[in-house]
Write an enzyme that holds these catalytic residues in place. Structure first.
Site, short mmCIF file in Angstrom:
data_model
loop_
_atom_site.label_atom_id
_atom_site.label_comp_id
_atom_site.label_asym_id
_atom_site.label_seq_id
_atom_site.Cartn_x
_atom_site.Cartn_y
_atom_site.Cartn_z
CB SER A 13 -10.33 106.20 -84.33
OG SER A 13 -10.08 107.57 -84.18
CB SER A 20 -5.61 107.08 -84.32
OG SER A 20 -7.01 107.23 -84.40
CE LYS A 59 -8.19 108.91 -87.42
NZ LYS A 59 -9.05 108.95 -86.21
#
Length: 509
Positions: free
Chosen positions: A152, A343, A155
């Site tokens: 993640s 997230s 991102k």
């Protein structure tokens, strides 16, 4: 090794000038100011960031190969209310100030400070980089140029590119347009945060939202539509819906109907079956666009408008069709903050597609990846070894070197790029908010860094990453990226990562 004392060098007494004013604002979705212990190996194995929180308390990116906080590596789920609370930590969460008199640590000083923490067996293979956030200068690392699975922390790339491509006032509109006589079309603009919940029931990461961050309301869209229809003497319509903005596959390669919804430009409450669910990886509907249209039809009926038959999917609204009503999401900056703090996978893919549209690329997984990498290149971010196949980080195929992640953070902190500030303000605060709310606690051995670290987490099967900023003992803001691949228990790996960051925070070196 320099002392951490002296004017302007009190422990965490000041942030670097480039970040001080920004970080002092805090995050949009900050949770309670309490540290939480990291679970020991016998505790829950929940991954800590790859989920998709949306309106519920949790989020779910981290499934078997998920991404972070929500879907754990072993498939189990954990509710927010089950998390253990510890005592408030000492020291400021974020201290504003001028650290012009402080100096960045040296590579040798960092090597000494980190010592054996980077050799912890729980880390498996570790790639990492530490840089001066004020200047972007690389300070210390190992295999910092070697690409690794970002999970993640992908991102961060999505966020930087979207904020660079889109104006700060950009909002995502959901509209209703006229069709043939007696017909209207609901047009999806790509806002997955559109909600069917009453405003006082909306939660993001379990926390109520402020007016600037409140999502657009499907009920309000129906009210505005009904008002316009009645003004034109219409009380009965046929409803269709348009999802033509996006192209390519609807489903992520890692789609599991929990950590991420089908990726469509029209949805309500991120496609959750239960929009109030506190689960971090909630069950999703098979057809989010159809669910959204049915929800809209229900609200129209409540407004006194009869909808004939079941809403049908339209090929596309006619070009130039007259708009009847619209609602708009929060600004792109607020969406990015929400995406990073919680997230949120579904929101990340939506933000990536907004970037694709702005870059005149197809609004698809492939087009979004091209838009993101293209914009990062334009910003001067090194892309050697970078491979992106999505915007959320759920894909195991993604590759990013640690040095690129710290360069992204340095760019977001740079005075030359104020448009990128939501990347910094959206990072969870260790022990306090988002996907770091249960990390850097008393059991982790890293609790001295609680409230001082802001970072994006990343978790997939066997992968744990953390990239963010930390204030060292001299008040200097450093950017770091830690990327591991390990067979160790996920909780042990995360705690080992946290201890490295705590050593960086304690460094006056």
């Amino acid at each position: 090794m320099r002392s951490g004392t002296g004017a302007g060098r009190g422990r965490r007494a000041a942030l670097a000038a480039a970040l001080g004013a920004v970080l002092a604002t805090g995050t949009t979705f900050a949770g309670p100011a309490l540290a939480q212990p990291s679970p020991d190996p016998a505790h829950s194995r929940r991954a800590e960031d790859g989920h998709d929180q949306g309106q519920g308390q949790g989020q779910g990116q981290g499934r078997q190969g998920g991404g972070d906080h929500g879907g754990q590596g072993d498939g189990r789920q954990q509710r927010h209310g089950d998390r253990h609370r510890a005592v408030p930590v000492k020291g400021p969460v974020l201290a504003a100030g001028d650290a012009a008199d402080s100096k960045a640590p040296t590579g040798g000083g960092l090597r000494t400070a980190l010592g054996g923490t980077v050799q912890d067996k729980a880390l498996g293979t570790l790639n990492f980089a530490v840089a001066d956030a004020a200047t972007g200068e690389f300070l210390f690392g190992a295999q910092e140029n070697v690409p690794a699975t970002p999970a993640s922390t992908t991102k961060l790339a999505t966020a930087v590119a979207a904020l660079a491509l889109l104006p700060a006032e950009h909002r995502i509109a959901t509209t209703v347009v006229r069709g043939a006589p007696g017909e209207i079309t609901l047009v999806g603009g790509g806002d997955p945060t559109l909600t069917a919940l009453p405003a006082d029931q909306v939660r993001v990461g379990g926390v109520p939202v402020d007016p600037d961050s409140a999502p657009a309301s499907m009920a309000e869209l129906a009210h505005r539509t009904a008002t316009a229809l009645k003004a034109a003497g219409t009380t009965e319509v046929k409803l269709s819906y348009d999802t033509s903005l996006y192209t390519g596959p609807l489903l992520h390669h890692e789609h599991d109907a929990m950590n991420i919804a089908a990726v469509t430009p029209l949805m309500v409450d991120e496609g959750r079956i239960d929009p109030r669910s506190p689960d971090e990886a909630p069950a999703r509907v098979f057809d989010p666009a159809g669910q959204a249209a049915d929800s809209f039809a229900g609200f129209l009926k409540a407004e006194g408008i009869t909808v004939r038959g079941k809403p049908a999917q339209a090929t596309a609204a006619a070009a130039g069709a007259a708009e009847i009503a619209r609602v708009e999401s929060p600004t792109i900056g607020r969406l990015v903050e929400r995406m990073l703090t919680t997230s949120d996978n579904t929101l990340a893919e939506a933000v990536a597609r907004q970037a694709a549209v702005a870059a005149k690329q197809p609004a698809s997984f492939e087009g979004a990846a091209k838009a993101v990498t293209g914009e990062l290149a334009a910003l001067g971010v090194p892309l050697d070894g970078v491979v992106l196949t999505d915007g959320s980080g759920l894909a195991n195929a993604n590759l990013i070197p640690p040095i690129t992640l710290v360069d992204l953070l340095a760019a977001a902190a740079a005075p030359a790029h104020p448009e990128l500030r939501p990347v910094i303000t959206g990072l969870p605060v260790a022990g306090f908010s988002g996907t770091l709310v249960s990390r850097f606690g008393a059991k982790s051995g890293a609790n001295e860094a609680a409230g001082i670290v802001r970072a994006k987490t990343g978790t997939l099967q066997g992968v744990n990453t953390l990239a963010g900023t930390v204030v060292d003992a001299d008040g200097r803001v450093l950017a770091f990226a830690l990327m591991t691949r390990t067979d160790a228990d996920p909780a042990a790996a995360r705690a080992a990562v946290d201890r490295i960051v705590a050593r960086i925070a304690s460094c006056g070196c």
